[in-house]
Design a protein around this motif. Structure first.
Motif, PDB file in Angstrom:
ATOM      1  N   SER A 107       0.819  -1.212   0.000  1.00 28.27           N
ATOM      2  CA  SER A 107       0.000   0.000   0.000  1.00 28.27           C
ATOM      3  C   SER A 107       0.852   1.260   0.000  1.00 28.27           C
ATOM      4  O   SER A 107       0.485   2.274  -0.603  1.00 28.27           O
ATOM      5  N   ILE A 108       1.993   1.206   0.674  1.00 26.54           N
ATOM      6  CA  ILE A 108       2.901   2.351   0.738  1.00 26.54           C
ATOM      7  C   ILE A 108       3.432   2.678  -0.654  1.00 26.54           C
ATOM      8  O   ILE A 108       3.393   3.824  -1.113  1.00 26.54           O
ATOM      9  N   PHE A 109       3.929   1.663  -1.332  1.00 27.53           N
ATOM     10  CA  PHE A 109       4.518   1.883  -2.657  1.00 27.53           C
ATOM     11  C   PHE A 109       3.442   2.229  -3.680  1.00 27.53           C
ATOM     12  O   PHE A 109       3.654   3.063  -4.565  1.00 27.53           O
ATOM     13  N   LYS A 132      -8.268  -2.201   0.360  1.00 28.36           N
ATOM     14  CA  LYS A 132      -9.330  -1.337   0.876  1.00 28.36           C
ATOM     15  C   LYS A 132      -8.927   0.132   0.858  1.00 28.36           C
ATOM     16  O   LYS A 132      -9.755   1.023   0.630  1.00 28.36           O
ATOM     17  N   TYR A 133      -7.653   0.398   1.093  1.00 24.82           N
ATOM     18  CA  TYR A 133      -7.162   1.777   1.158  1.00 24.82           C
ATOM     19  C   TYR A 133      -7.314   2.510  -0.171  1.00 24.82           C
ATOM     20  O   TYR A 133      -7.337   3.743  -0.217  1.00 24.82           O
ATOM     21  N   GLY A 172      -3.213   2.980   6.433  1.00 23.79           N
ATOM     22  CA  GLY A 172      -3.279   4.272   7.104  1.00 23.79           C
ATOM     23  C   GLY A 172      -2.033   5.088   6.886  1.00 23.79           C
ATOM     24  O   GLY A 172      -2.090   6.297   6.622  1.00 23.79           O
ATOM     25  N   ALA A 173      -0.870   4.448   6.973  1.00 23.84           N
ATOM     26  CA  ALA A 173       0.386   5.144   6.715  1.00 23.84           C
ATOM     27  C   ALA A 173       0.434   5.640   5.272  1.00 23.84           C
ATOM     28  O   ALA A 173       0.968   6.719   4.980  1.00 23.84           O
ATOM     29  N   ALA A 174      -0.145   4.847   4.377  1.00 23.74           N
ATOM     30  CA  ALA A 174      -0.197   5.254   2.965  1.00 23.74           C
ATOM     31  C   ALA A 174      -1.022   6.524   2.801  1.00 23.74           C
ATOM     32  O   ALA A 174      -0.679   7.406   2.006  1.00 23.74           O
ATOM     33  N   LEU A 175      -2.099   6.652   3.582  1.00 24.34           N
ATOM     34  CA  LEU A 175      -2.924   7.856   3.498  1.00 24.34           C
ATOM     35  C   LEU A 175      -2.199   9.072   4.062  1.00 24.34           C
ATOM     36  O   LEU A 175      -2.381  10.188   3.572  1.00 24.34           O
ATOM     37  N   TYR A 193      -4.931   2.829  14.129  1.00 26.09           N
ATOM     38  CA  TYR A 193      -4.260   1.809  13.320  1.00 26.09           C
ATOM     39  C   TYR A 193      -2.808   2.202  13.060  1.00 26.09           C
ATOM     40  O   TYR A 193      -1.896   1.395  13.169  1.00 26.09           O
ATOM     41  N   ILE A 194      -2.618   3.456  12.699  1.00 26.56           N
ATOM     42  CA  ILE A 194      -1.294   3.937  12.305  1.00 26.56           C
ATOM     43  C   ILE A 194      -0.353   4.015  13.502  1.00 26.56           C
ATOM     44  O   ILE A 194       0.805   3.584  13.424  1.00 26.56           O
TER      45      ILE A 194
END
Length: 217
Positions: A107-109, A132-133, A172-175, A193-194
């Motif tokens: 999700s981060i990448f 989901k993100y 969450g970190a991705a957001l 979550y984060i």
């Protein structure tokens, strides 16, 4: 420490109890996903970053993909300095068990690739329902299509601030990363979550020049 354990790397671990364990000194390994997260944040925003206290061989697949996307590295024994291009190039990724590309970086990448030049494809081979993100990123202007275990990401020039919800730790970190790169203000809900996976994230990001505030309550 004197424990009697065998079976490492197999399906069965056998432990024979001993009367006493002895003291040892042990250094906990660096968090490879946190390292990868900060590198991707800098990559998405076209910045330069130095991450200390790391082991680069733990994130080799991530470094390869960042390099393929246009980033340049100076790797020392326990630190990495990275210079990102103004805009990343699209890359394709398949998550695999270690030492392959980590699913926790997916999700981060993927978020970094939402503003890359070209179309990227990500295949999630390890877990179901880990996209989901992407619905939250789409609300911010990302162009992402999900087909089974594959995500197709068409890079856009800019993301835009919105109120979004974290659905899991890495998503969450991705957001957070998307909010840093987006035009306007972004508000992220469900940050519990984060916070369970990133220690003092807001403080570290402020030290890098990010305008971010943690709102409690």
């Amino acid at each position: 420490m004197g424990a009697k354990i065998k079976g490492a790397g197999t399906d069965i671990i056998e432990i024979e109890g001993v009367k006493k364990l002895k003291d040892v000194s042990y250094n906990i390994m660096p968090d490879r996903i946190e390292t990868g997260t900060f590198l991707c944040m800098a990559a998405m925003t076209g910045g330069n970053i130095k991450v200390k206290g790391i082991q680069s061989n733990h994130i080799t697949p991530v470094l390869y993909k960042l390099e393929e996307a246009g980033c340049k590295f100076d790797i020392q024994k326990n630190e990495i300095e990275m210079q990102a291009p103004k805009r990343l190039k699209a890359v394709d990724i398949k998550t695999m068990p270690y030492p392959g590309f980590p699913t926790d970086m997916q999700s981060i990448f993927a978020t970094a690739l939402t503003t890359a030049k070209g179309t990227s494809m990500i295949v999630e081979n390890l877990f179901e329902n880990r996209y989901k993100y992407t619905q939250e990123l789409i609300r911010m202007g990302a162009k992402i299509t999900i087909e089974g275990k594959t995500a197709v990401i068409k890079g856009v020039r800019k993301l835009y601030g919105a109120t979004v919800k974290a659905t899991d730790l890495r998503g969450g970190a991705a957001l957070v990363m998307a909010g840093i790169a987006a035009k306007g203000d972004t508000r992220i809900e469900n940050i519990e979550y984060i916070l369970r996976g990133y220690d003092k994230l807001d403080q570290k990001l402020r030290s890098l020049g990010t305008d971010i505030q943690l709102i409690k309550g």
